[in-house]
Structures are given as structure tokens and as C-alpha cells.
Design a protein around this motif. Sequence first.
Motif, PDB file in Angstrom:
ATOM      1  N   GLU A  10       0.808  -1.210   0.000  1.00  0.00           N
ATOM      2  CA  GLU A  10       0.000   0.000   0.000  1.00  0.00           C
ATOM      3  C   GLU A  10       0.849   1.271   0.000  1.00  0.00           C
ATOM      4  OE1 GLU A  10      -0.618  -2.607   1.914  1.00  0.00           O
ATOM      5  OE2 GLU A  10      -2.579  -3.253   1.238  1.00  0.00           O
ATOM      6  N   CYS A  52      -3.367   1.662  -8.875  1.00  0.00           N
ATOM      7  CA  CYS A  52      -4.101   0.520  -8.358  1.00  0.00           C
ATOM      8  C   CYS A  52      -5.468   0.406  -9.038  1.00  0.00           C
ATOM      9  CB  CYS A  52      -4.270   0.667  -6.855  1.00  0.00           C
ATOM     10  SG  CYS A  52      -4.959  -0.801  -6.078  1.00  0.00           S
ATOM     11  N   ARG A  94      -9.235  -1.228  -9.070  1.00  0.00           N
ATOM     12  CA  ARG A  94     -10.143  -1.621  -7.982  1.00  0.00           C
ATOM     13  C   ARG A  94     -11.298  -2.408  -8.580  1.00  0.00           C
ATOM     14  NH1 ARG A  94      -9.914  -0.721  -2.589  1.00  0.00           N
ATOM     15  NH2 ARG A  94     -11.927  -0.939  -1.599  1.00  0.00           N
ATOM     16  N   THR A 100     -14.735  -3.747  -7.792  1.00  0.00           N
ATOM     17  CA  THR A 100     -15.743  -3.509  -6.755  1.00  0.00           C
ATOM     18  C   THR A 100     -16.898  -4.502  -6.793  1.00  0.00           C
ATOM     19  OG1 THR A 100     -16.899  -1.908  -8.158  1.00  0.00           O
ATOM     20  CG2 THR A 100     -15.239  -1.040  -6.637  1.00  0.00           C
ATOM     21  N   CYS A 111      -1.982  -0.381 -14.471  1.00  0.00           N
ATOM     22  CA  CYS A 111      -2.162  -0.675 -13.046  1.00  0.00           C
ATOM     23  C   CYS A 111      -1.124  -1.701 -12.621  1.00  0.00           C
ATOM     24  CB  CYS A 111      -3.561  -1.230 -12.775  1.00  0.00           C
ATOM     25  SG  CYS A 111      -4.885  -0.071 -13.138  1.00  0.00           S
ATOM     26  N   ARG A 147      -7.047  -4.289  -6.268  1.00  0.00           N
ATOM     27  CA  ARG A 147      -7.646  -4.458  -4.936  1.00  0.00           C
ATOM     28  C   ARG A 147      -9.072  -4.976  -5.093  1.00  0.00           C
ATOM     29  NH1 ARG A 147      -4.867  -1.467  -0.652  1.00  0.00           N
ATOM     30  NH2 ARG A 147      -6.660  -2.044   0.588  1.00  0.00           N
ATOM     31  N   GLU A 197     -12.536  -6.438  -2.520  1.00  0.00           N
ATOM     32  CA  GLU A 197     -13.110  -6.635  -1.191  1.00  0.00           C
ATOM     33  C   GLU A 197     -13.994  -7.870  -1.271  1.00  0.00           C
ATOM     34  OE1 GLU A 197     -15.234  -3.157   0.058  1.00  0.00           O
ATOM     35  OE2 GLU A 197     -13.489  -1.870  -0.251  1.00  0.00           O
TER      36      GLU A 197
END
Length: 85
Positions: free
Chosen positions: A9, A15, A17, A19, A49, A53, A55
Motif C-alpha cells: 500500500e 491501483c 479496484r 468492486t 495498473c 484491490r 473486497e
Amino acid sequence: EEVESPNKELNPKVCGRLTQFFVTEEYRRNGIGGKLYASMENYFRSQKCTNIRVEVLAANKEGYEFYKRHGFEDRPIEMIKEIVI
């Protein structure tokens, strides 16, 4: 000489992402998720990139294992608490 931090990080990077990533249950386990993910990773690569990341909810064990199989590493845990108002 620039020294790269072991903490991903903190390194200066672009980065990507991810989602939302979902394959309907009836289409799982036949390679569709892997193909979709490969396309997304190639897109992020084309955008320069260097990290991606994602989740995943703690209860989503299947999703967690999918990301682990695709090279993702565990990162900090986010927690939530519902309060009564």
C-alpha cells in the motif's frame, strides 16, 4: 536508489479496484469466473495498473478462495457494527 517498501500500500503505484464480481450460481465451476477475471486483469494491465484491490465479505468463503487462487493476498480487515438509534 529507490527502495520498495514490503507494504504494497505504500509503494507508488496505480491501483485497479474491482468492486463487483459475481457469477450466477448456475454458471459457477465451469471456468467462466476465471475467464472473466483474466479479462479484467488484462484490462488493468493495459491501464498501467500495478496492483488490483478487491473486497470480499468474511462470510463469502467461496469468493475468498477464488481470489486466493488468483494470487491475491490477505490485507487489513474491515469491521462493522450496527448500532441502535
